[in-house]
Scaffold this active site. Structure first.
Site, PDB file in Angstrom:
ATOM      1  N   PHE A   1     -38.168  25.941  -2.730  1.00  0.00           N
ATOM      2  CA  PHE A   1     -36.826  25.692  -3.278  1.00  0.00           C
ATOM      3  C   PHE A   1     -36.762  24.233  -3.769  1.00  0.00           C
ATOM      4  O   PHE A   1     -37.184  23.329  -3.062  1.00  0.00           O
ATOM      5  CB  PHE A   1     -35.783  25.920  -2.173  1.00  0.00           C
TER       6      PHE A   1
ATOM      7  N   PHE B   1     -34.867  26.428   5.153  1.00  0.00           N
ATOM      8  CA  PHE B   1     -34.486  27.196   6.336  1.00  0.00           C
ATOM      9  C   PHE B   1     -35.704  27.870   6.976  1.00  0.00           C
ATOM     10  O   PHE B   1     -35.709  28.128   8.181  1.00  0.00           O
ATOM     11  CB  PHE B   1     -33.442  28.255   5.919  1.00  0.00           C
ATOM     12  N   GLU B   2     -36.718  28.153   6.167  1.00  0.00           N
ATOM     13  CA  GLU B   2     -37.916  28.850   6.666  1.00  0.00           C
ATOM     14  C   GLU B   2     -38.990  27.887   7.185  1.00  0.00           C
ATOM     15  O   GLU B   2     -40.066  28.332   7.615  1.00  0.00           O
ATOM     16  CB  GLU B   2     -38.524  29.716   5.546  1.00  0.00           C
TER      17      GLU B   2
ATOM     18  N   VAL C   1     -33.169  19.720   0.433  1.00  0.00           N
ATOM     19  CA  VAL C   1     -31.885  20.424   0.458  1.00  0.00           C
ATOM     20  C   VAL C   1     -30.900  19.579  -0.333  1.00  0.00           C
ATOM     21  O   VAL C   1     -30.676  18.402  -0.012  1.00  0.00           O
ATOM     22  CB  VAL C   1     -31.379  20.638   1.903  1.00  0.00           C
TER      23      VAL C   1
ATOM     24  N   THR D   1     -20.875  24.601  -2.346  1.00  0.00           N
ATOM     25  CA  THR D   1     -20.408  25.177  -1.081  1.00  0.00           C
ATOM     26  C   THR D   1     -20.992  24.383   0.088  1.00  0.00           C
ATOM     27  O   THR D   1     -21.739  23.424  -0.110  1.00  0.00           O
ATOM     28  CB  THR D   1     -20.875  26.643  -0.955  1.00  0.00           C
TER      29      THR D   1
ATOM     30  N   HIS E   1     -23.146  25.527   2.086  1.00  0.00           N
ATOM     31  CA  HIS E   1     -24.406  26.201   2.444  1.00  0.00           C
ATOM     32  C   HIS E   1     -25.422  25.222   3.030  1.00  0.00           C
ATOM     33  O   HIS E   1     -26.061  25.520   4.032  1.00  0.00           O
ATOM     34  CB  HIS E   1     -24.976  26.865   1.185  1.00  0.00           C
TER      35      HIS E   1
ATOM     36  N   ARG F   1     -36.150   9.768  -4.239  1.00  0.00           N
ATOM     37  CA  ARG F   1     -36.849   9.731  -2.940  1.00  0.00           C
ATOM     38  C   ARG F   1     -38.118  10.575  -2.933  1.00  0.00           C
ATOM     39  O   ARG F   1     -38.728  10.807  -1.884  1.00  0.00           O
ATOM     40  CB  ARG F   1     -35.883  10.204  -1.842  1.00  0.00           C
TER      41      ARG F   1
HETATM   42  N1  INI Z   1     -33.221  25.829   0.368  1.00  0.00           N
HETATM   43  C1  INI Z   1     -33.700  24.596   0.156  1.00  0.00           C
HETATM   44  O1  INI Z   1     -34.835  24.312   0.539  1.00  0.00           O
HETATM   45  N2  INI Z   1     -32.935  23.666  -0.486  1.00  0.00           N
HETATM   46  C2  INI Z   1     -31.655  23.931  -0.911  1.00  0.00           C
HETATM   47  O2  INI Z   1     -31.025  23.047  -1.508  1.00  0.00           O
HETATM   48  C3  INI Z   1     -31.127  25.222  -0.678  1.00  0.00           C
HETATM   49  N3  INI Z   1     -29.790  25.544  -1.095  1.00  0.00           N
HETATM   50  O3  INI Z   1     -29.035  24.624  -1.480  1.00  0.00           O
HETATM   51  O4  INI Z   1     -29.369  26.682  -1.105  1.00  0.00           O
HETATM   52  C4  INI Z   1     -31.955  26.183  -0.025  1.00  0.00           C
HETATM   53  N4  INI Z   1     -31.510  27.428   0.205  1.00  0.00           N
HETATM   54  C5  INI Z   1     -32.404  28.493   0.612  1.00  0.00           C
HETATM   55  C6  INI Z   1     -32.640  28.554   2.122  1.00  0.00           C
HETATM   56  O5  INI Z   1     -33.452  27.483   2.564  1.00  0.00           O
HETATM   57  C7  INI Z   1     -33.342  29.859   2.516  1.00  0.00           C
HETATM   58  O6  INI Z   1     -34.582  29.939   1.859  1.00  0.00           O
HETATM   59  C8  INI Z   1     -32.508  31.098   2.171  1.00  0.00           C
HETATM   60  O7  INI Z   1     -31.203  30.990   2.722  1.00  0.00           O
HETATM   61  C9  INI Z   1     -33.184  32.370   2.756  1.00  0.00           C
HETATM   62  O8  INI Z   1     -33.278  32.310   4.175  1.00  0.00           O
END
Ligand code: INI
Length: 159
Positions: A23, A58-59, A82, A87, A89, A128
């Site tokens: 991501f 998140f993973e 991130v 939102t 999130h 960064r």
């Molecule tokens: N994952 C990121 O690594 N960076 C982000 O900015 C981000 N946003 O903003 O949504 C993001 N979302 C995905 C998340 O990490 C998971 O992969 C997803 O929710 C599936 O579990």
């Protein structure tokens, strides 16, 4: 003079793993390049560096924990980006992800370092990731080397 325990930045025969999220790969590819370059420049050969890709920040914690507990790596470096959207999130990702990464380190006894950017904008993140504010991937790799050496030094002092 007090006894000083202070890890140096000499590396060589260590094995390291890097967990990096896809991501925002414009940012995370740069963090990964910085991390790999840092290990190479400290004498860690490519066959001692394992890169694990995950979908998003998140993973990161689960594979990081598995790698740390495997007994195959002296340290695990976590890289991600991130970026705050419209939102909340990001908040649901940031806090559990950071504390799970810390927990993986504490439960395994292996340094697991935190090279995950948590930024308000893409501009801040790029700054960064090799821009005007350095590269968090470099920082996280240096922190891994230093902590490996600190723990070895503590061990040699019976701590
Ligand atoms: N994952 C990121 O690594 N960076 C982000 O900015 C981000 N946003 O903003 O949504 C993001 N979302 C995905 C998340 O990490 C998971 O992969 C997803 O929710 C599936 O579990």
């Amino acid at each position: 003079m007090p006894n000083l325990l202070d890890g140096n930045l000499l590396a060589g025969d260590i094995h390291v793993a890097i967990v990096v999220s896809r991501f925002n790969d414009l940012v995370t590819d740069r963090l990964l390049a910085g991390a790999i370059d840092t290990f190479r420049r400290h004498g860690v050969s490519d066959n001692r560096i394992t890169v694990v890709r995950v979908p998003g920040a998140f993973e990161i914690p689960l594979p990081a924990k598995r790698l740390a507990e495997s007994g195959k790596f002296n340290a695990v470096v976590c890289l991600g980006a991130v970026i705050q959207g419209e939102t909340s999130h990001h908040e649901y990702i940031n806090h559990p992800m950071a504390s799970a990464i810390m927990q993986a380190s504490l439960s395994s006894g292996v340094p697991v370092t935190f090279g995950v950017l948590t930024c308000s904008s893409m501009e801040q993140a790029l700054d960064r990731a090799g821009g005007k504010a350095g590269n968090k991937g470099i920082e996280a790799s240096l922190a891994a080397i230093e902590t490996i050496n600190l723990l070895a030094q503590m061990k040699s002092h019976g701590i």
